[in-house]
Design a protein around this motif. Sequence first.
Motif, PDB file in Angstrom:
ATOM      1  N   VAL A   1     -41.431  35.665  98.059  1.00  9.33           N
ATOM      2  CA  VAL A   1     -42.649  35.038  97.193  1.00  9.33           C
ATOM      3  C   VAL A   1     -42.666  34.093  97.102  1.00  9.33           C
ATOM      4  O   VAL A   1     -43.945  33.649  96.489  1.00  9.33           O
ATOM      5  CB  VAL A   1     -41.410  35.567  96.084  1.00  9.33           C
ATOM      6  N   ILE A   2     -41.981  32.750  96.795  1.00 12.38           N
ATOM      7  CA  ILE A   2     -42.572  31.492  97.329  1.00 12.38           C
ATOM      8  C   ILE A   2     -43.374  30.551  98.154  1.00 12.38           C
ATOM      9  O   ILE A   2     -44.576  30.085  97.881  1.00 12.38           O
ATOM     10  CB  ILE A   2     -41.402  30.200  96.710  1.00 12.38           C
ATOM     11  N   ALA A   3     -43.414  31.247 100.207  1.00 16.83           N
ATOM     12  CA  ALA A   3     -44.511  31.325 100.461  1.00 16.83           C
ATOM     13  C   ALA A   3     -46.257  31.852  99.840  1.00 16.83           C
ATOM     14  O   ALA A   3     -46.988  31.266  99.855  1.00 16.83           O
ATOM     15  CB  ALA A   3     -44.325  31.617 101.600  1.00 16.83           C
ATOM     16  N   LEU A   4     -46.005  33.115  99.306  1.00 22.04           N
ATOM     17  CA  LEU A   4     -46.758  33.983  98.542  1.00 22.04           C
ATOM     18  C   LEU A   4     -47.448  33.435  97.633  1.00 22.04           C
ATOM     19  O   LEU A   4     -48.559  32.737  97.094  1.00 22.04           O
ATOM     20  CB  LEU A   4     -46.069  35.557  98.011  1.00 22.04           C
ATOM     21  N   SER A   5     -47.316  32.347  96.719  1.00 19.54           N
ATOM     22  CA  SER A   5     -47.584  31.447  95.742  1.00 19.54           C
ATOM     23  C   SER A   5     -48.020  30.528  95.644  1.00 19.54           C
ATOM     24  O   SER A   5     -49.045  30.129  95.196  1.00 19.54           O
ATOM     25  CB  SER A   5     -46.190  30.870  94.925  1.00 19.54           C
TER      26      SER A   5
ATOM     27  N   LYS B   1     -53.551  34.341  98.772  1.00 25.05           N
ATOM     28  CA  LYS B   1     -54.724  35.283  99.421  1.00 25.05           C
ATOM     29  C   LYS B   1     -53.902  35.752 100.542  1.00 25.05           C
ATOM     30  O   LYS B   1     -55.134  36.252 101.616  1.00 25.05           O
ATOM     31  CB  LYS B   1     -55.898  34.525  99.868  1.00 25.05           C
ATOM     32  N   SER B   2     -52.712  35.985 101.172  1.00 26.20           N
ATOM     33  CA  SER B   2     -51.735  35.996 102.564  1.00 26.20           C
ATOM     34  C   SER B   2     -52.003  37.847 102.459  1.00 26.20           C
ATOM     35  O   SER B   2     -51.190  37.633 101.613  1.00 26.20           O
ATOM     36  CB  SER B   2     -51.042  35.593 102.739  1.00 26.20           C
ATOM     37  N   ARG B   3     -52.681  38.146 103.171  1.00 24.36           N
ATOM     38  CA  ARG B   3     -52.015  39.697 103.083  1.00 24.36           C
ATOM     39  C   ARG B   3     -51.081  40.154 104.187  1.00 24.36           C
ATOM     40  O   ARG B   3     -49.809  40.975 103.391  1.00 24.36           O
ATOM     41  CB  ARG B   3     -53.424  40.837 103.987  1.00 24.36           C
ATOM     42  N   TRP B   4     -50.940  39.232 104.716  1.00 25.45           N
ATOM     43  CA  TRP B   4     -49.562  39.100 105.581  1.00 25.45           C
ATOM     44  C   TRP B   4     -47.929  39.565 104.774  1.00 25.45           C
ATOM     45  O   TRP B   4     -47.021  39.685 104.650  1.00 25.45           O
ATOM     46  CB  TRP B   4     -49.429  38.246 106.988  1.00 25.45           C
ATOM     47  N   LEU B   5     -48.549  37.994 104.012  1.00 22.61           N
ATOM     48  CA  LEU B   5     -47.345  37.373 103.124  1.00 22.61           C
ATOM     49  C   LEU B   5     -47.055  39.018 102.245  1.00 22.61           C
ATOM     50  O   LEU B   5     -46.052  39.401 101.751  1.00 22.61           O
ATOM     51  CB  LEU B   5     -47.423  36.692 102.205  1.00 22.61           C
ATOM     52  N   ILE B   6     -47.688  39.666 101.503  1.00 25.98           N
ATOM     53  CA  ILE B   6     -48.041  40.640 100.641  1.00 25.98           C
ATOM     54  C   ILE B   6     -47.340  41.952 101.599  1.00 25.98           C
ATOM     55  O   ILE B   6     -46.721  42.673 100.981  1.00 25.98           O
ATOM     56  CB  ILE B   6     -49.724  40.604 100.549  1.00 25.98           C
ATOM     57  N   ALA B   7     -47.962  42.300 102.726  1.00 27.05           N
ATOM     58  CA  ALA B   7     -47.376  42.959 103.354  1.00 27.05           C
ATOM     59  C   ALA B   7     -45.746  43.030 103.356  1.00 27.05           C
ATOM     60  O   ALA B   7     -45.308  44.292 103.611  1.00 27.05           O
ATOM     61  CB  ALA B   7     -48.231  43.469 104.262  1.00 27.05           C
TER      62      ALA B   7
ATOM     63  N   LEU C   1     -43.544  41.528 101.351  1.00 32.09           N
ATOM     64  CA  LEU C   1     -43.074  42.131  99.973  1.00 32.09           C
ATOM     65  C   LEU C   1     -42.644  43.258 100.305  1.00 32.09           C
ATOM     66  O   LEU C   1     -41.368  44.056  99.369  1.00 32.09           O
ATOM     67  CB  LEU C   1     -43.743  41.753  99.254  1.00 32.09           C
ATOM     68  N   TRP C   2     -44.352  43.490 100.703  1.00 32.05           N
ATOM     69  CA  TRP C   2     -44.133  45.547  99.977  1.00 32.05           C
ATOM     70  C   TRP C   2     -42.766  45.817 101.161  1.00 32.05           C
ATOM     71  O   TRP C   2     -42.074  47.016 100.862  1.00 32.05           O
ATOM     72  CB  TRP C   2     -45.173  46.100 100.263  1.00 32.05           C
ATOM     73  N   ALA C   3     -42.318  45.258 102.533  1.00 30.93           N
ATOM     74  CA  ALA C   3     -41.655  45.772 103.333  1.00 30.93           C
ATOM     75  C   ALA C   3     -39.918  45.187 102.547  1.00 30.93           C
ATOM     76  O   ALA C   3     -39.022  46.110 103.052  1.00 30.93           O
ATOM     77  CB  ALA C   3     -42.121  45.205 105.220  1.00 30.93           C
ATOM     78  N   PHE C   4     -40.227  44.415 102.049  1.00 36.48           N
ATOM     79  CA  PHE C   4     -38.856  43.442 102.047  1.00 36.48           C
ATOM     80  C   PHE C   4     -38.067  45.217 101.027  1.00 36.48           C
ATOM     81  O   PHE C   4     -36.936  45.413 100.509  1.00 36.48           O
ATOM     82  CB  PHE C   4     -38.779  42.307 100.970  1.00 36.48           C
ATOM     83  N   ALA C   5     -39.448  45.502  99.732  1.00 37.90           N
ATOM     84  CA  ALA C   5     -38.837  46.134  98.725  1.00 37.90           C
ATOM     85  C   ALA C   5     -38.896  47.533  99.056  1.00 37.90           C
ATOM     86  O   ALA C   5     -37.334  48.037  98.598  1.00 37.90           O
ATOM     87  CB  ALA C   5     -40.636  46.647  97.482  1.00 37.90           C
ATOM     88  N   ALA C   6     -39.092  48.063  99.939  1.00 39.48           N
ATOM     89  CA  ALA C   6     -38.859  48.860 101.022  1.00 39.48           C
ATOM     90  C   ALA C   6     -37.584  49.063 101.599  1.00 39.48           C
ATOM     91  O   ALA C   6     -36.555  50.050 101.477  1.00 39.48           O
ATOM     92  CB  ALA C   6     -39.664  49.989 102.191  1.00 39.48           C
ATOM     93  N   GLY C   7     -37.229  48.043 101.720  1.00 43.23           N
ATOM     94  CA  GLY C   7     -36.357  47.696 102.410  1.00 43.23           C
ATOM     95  C   GLY C   7     -34.567  47.906 101.461  1.00 43.23           C
ATOM     96  O   GLY C   7     -33.408  48.452 102.053  1.00 43.23           O
ATOM     97  N   TRP C   8     -34.940  47.242 100.644  1.00 44.73           N
ATOM     98  CA  TRP C   8     -34.088  47.380  99.324  1.00 44.73           C
ATOM     99  C   TRP C   8     -33.838  48.846  98.795  1.00 44.73           C
ATOM    100  O   TRP C   8     -32.598  48.816  98.590  1.00 44.73           O
ATOM    101  CB  TRP C   8     -34.121  45.987  98.085  1.00 44.73           C
TER     102      TRP C   8
END
Length: 296
Positions: free
Chosen positions: A62-66, A70-76, A78-85
Amino acid sequence: MATIAETRTSVPTATLIWAASYGGLRVWFATGHAPTWKLPGRDLLIPDWIAVAGCLVSAAAVIALSRQPKSRWLIATLWAFAAGWVAVAGFALLDVVGGLLPGLGIPFDLPGMLSRFTALGGAVLLGSTALAYQRRLDPTCIRCTGQPRPTATPHWPAWLAVAGCLTRLAAQAAVGFDTTPYQGGLSMIVFEGGFLLAGTALPLLLVYRPGRIFPRWMLLLPGAGLGAGITAYFGVGLLQMIGAALQGKPVYGDVGLPDAFFWVAVPAYLVWGVGLGIAAYGYHLRTRKPCTGCGL
């Protein structure tokens, strides 16, 4: 009503607060202060220190994305982490079933349930953070994806869910319907009725026109909730089965059913959950209100 700018700031902040507080709780559990869990294993499907690490890397992302919005890799990521939880909180499905139908005999574990739903709350926050930044990448509209609502919903996800449900029933028929681990009575009758409705009527109503006569929430909530819950619970279960097979161990050896039953039933549940989840997402897109920003 919060503005778009306020939402973009508040959601990541709330996510960081969740990561810090839940990470602290996981450290407390990992250092020998965890309560006695009533369901097998622990509250989550991963060790406590892995959960601590998950909170740390979630916050770091989250900090890195802030800093790189515009990093699509970081957005992806976060989605992966959400799915993991969502996946590691898979026992939440048993919490819901056991809480609604106590007569089935599923242990009701209040501390474990609160922990799992806190993990799911973190998944929602991570997904919301990812979505907030994702929308900023499309100059069309910062309130939505800028894509028009689909005029039709694909039917194949619903039939995929039905096929998974019927395959699961066929596996049970092969070993006998008297081998279920749950207790009988009214709760079992309600469970079986809900089982059939969730595997046949619900997915079909999500994609066909008769489903439009119901209030939107009446189909969307169970469709999305069950789709995510079944996929997470049995997806993790399938991975555990594969791990046990690679080590030469029996899968669910304490249940008293042949391994072949689980190699059919668990993948069938997974197919059911994935199909139901996709059907619910299609229903969401088809029935959502027009965006207040661009009108789409």
